[in-house]
Design an enzyme around this catalytic site. Structure first.
Site, PDB file in Angstrom:
ATOM      1  CE  LYS A 197      31.485 -10.321  24.980  1.00 40.84           C
ATOM      2  NZ  LYS A 197      31.749 -10.830  23.627  1.00 40.84           N
ATOM      3  CB  ALA A 233      32.863 -17.257  23.029  1.00 44.21           C
ATOM      4  N   GLY A 234      32.066 -19.188  20.512  1.00 46.22           N
ATOM      5  CA  GLY A 234      32.089 -20.577  20.086  1.00 46.22           C
ATOM      6  C   GLY A 234      31.021 -20.980  19.083  1.00 46.22           C
ATOM      7  CB  ALA A 237      31.499 -11.947  16.592  1.00 46.32           C
ATOM      8  N   GLY A 246      36.351 -17.763  18.839  1.00 43.07           N
ATOM      9  CA  GLY A 246      36.812 -17.950  17.467  1.00 43.07           C
ATOM     10  C   GLY A 246      36.946 -19.393  17.015  1.00 43.07           C
TER      11      GLY A 246
END
Lengths: 62, 252
Positions: B93, B180-181, B202, B154
């Site tokens: 990634k 992300a997000g 995550a 994040g």
């Protein structure tokens, strides 16, 4: 002789190899002066004055 | 779903970033049943046993190393090469960020690193801005998927610009993975409804009050979003349209 391991100064013996620094290759990789050295070559890779060694493994990350 | 000819067992991908304890990995993986699991590559002084790596290998999940934190193509390429050596995978990634405040991808360095790594035999999955032109350029140099961000890393804001994600989807034929997000289940469902092939989460999981429960919720949401996408949603209208028949009303 003086080298750096992961950015920290370290003194090692004159005959030191990458293998003497990193005995186990399991889940670990090594770069010497910015180039990856495969585990198979650690035994024969002699360290030199001012070498910069990076030792890395998997860490948590997204 | 398939990426670079490999069948992945799930459309929810998870990241281990933000874990308060590696002991949570087992229950999160069990709840998420993820297509793959991302890790970062970091300096270690402990060459004895990689705790996280051993745990993931025991769980039998595919591991995707990232190049998180890299600020140049040169750093990202070296990190990917180290990851390939340490983790015995040529998948990466690819993240190249422009600065440590915004954590936004540096398009120029990203494209450069992607091209280099593809040439070196890597299967490259780039973390990218939600930009259809850049996504196409990344596919042109041989990336196996694209991973547009929903909102900055994040932030948990979900999809700041759903139309940009749709545009990326329309621009490329490779898998699109929303990265992300993600903050909660509805964000993941929306990404899938817009045509994404998978969602990576995550900290949405690892920093939730109950991580395993959030993993299960995201898994359900990814499944629901994909099912709805395939079902074919009704068009949005500007005016009302009755669903009950007009004929046969009483008193007419």
């Amino acid at each position: 002789m003086n080298i750096k391991v992961n950015g920290t100064p370290r003194v090692v013996e004159e005959e030191a190899t990458l293998h003497s620094l990193v005995p186990s290759a399991r889940g670990v990789a090594v770069a010497l002066n910015g180039a990856v050295v495969p585990a198979a070559a650690w035994h024969e890779t002699r360290l030199s004055e001012n070498d910069a060694v990076e030792v890395v493994t998997a860490h948590q990350g997204g | 779903m398939r990426v670079a000819g490999i069948d992945l067992p799930g459309r929810l991908w998870i990241g281990t970033g933000g874990l308060t304890s590696t002991s949570l990995v087992g229950e999160i993986v069990e709840a998420a049943r993820p297509g793959l699991v991302t890790v970062s590559v970091r300096r270690t002084s402990d060459t004895e046993r990689g705790g996280l790596l051993d745990m993931l290998r025991a769980l039998g999940v595919r591991i995707l190393p990232n190049t998180a934190g890299c600020l140049s193509a040169r750093e990202a390429v070296l990190t990917a090469q180290l990851a390939r050596e340490a983790l015995e995978t040529d998948w990466v990634k690819l993240e190249v960020i422009g600065d440590e405040t915004s954590l936004m991808p540096d398009a120029v360095e990203l494209l450069d690193a992607a091209e280099t790594l593809v040439r070196q035999g890597f299967t490259v999955l780039p973390y990218t801005s939600a930009d259809p032109v850049l996504a196409r350029r990344l596919v042109d140099v041989g990336c196996a998927a694209v991973m547009p961000l929903g909102s900055p890393i994040g932030t948990g804001r979900g999809l700041d610009d759903p139309r940009a994600i749709e545009a990326v989807r329309a621009a490329v034929a490779v898998p699109v993975v929303l990265d992300a997000g993600i903050g909660t289940a509805s964000d993941a469902a929306l990404a899938m409804e817009l045509g994404c092939d998978a969602v990576l989460a995550a900290t949405a999981i690892t920093r939730a009050d109950r991580p395993a429960q959030m993993a299960a919720a995201l898994r359900a949401a990814v499944g629901a979003g994909e099912m709805a996408r395939r079902a074919g949603r009704i068009p949005r209208l500007t005016t009302a349209r009755a669903s009950s028949p007009m004929a046969g009303r009483v008193g007419t």
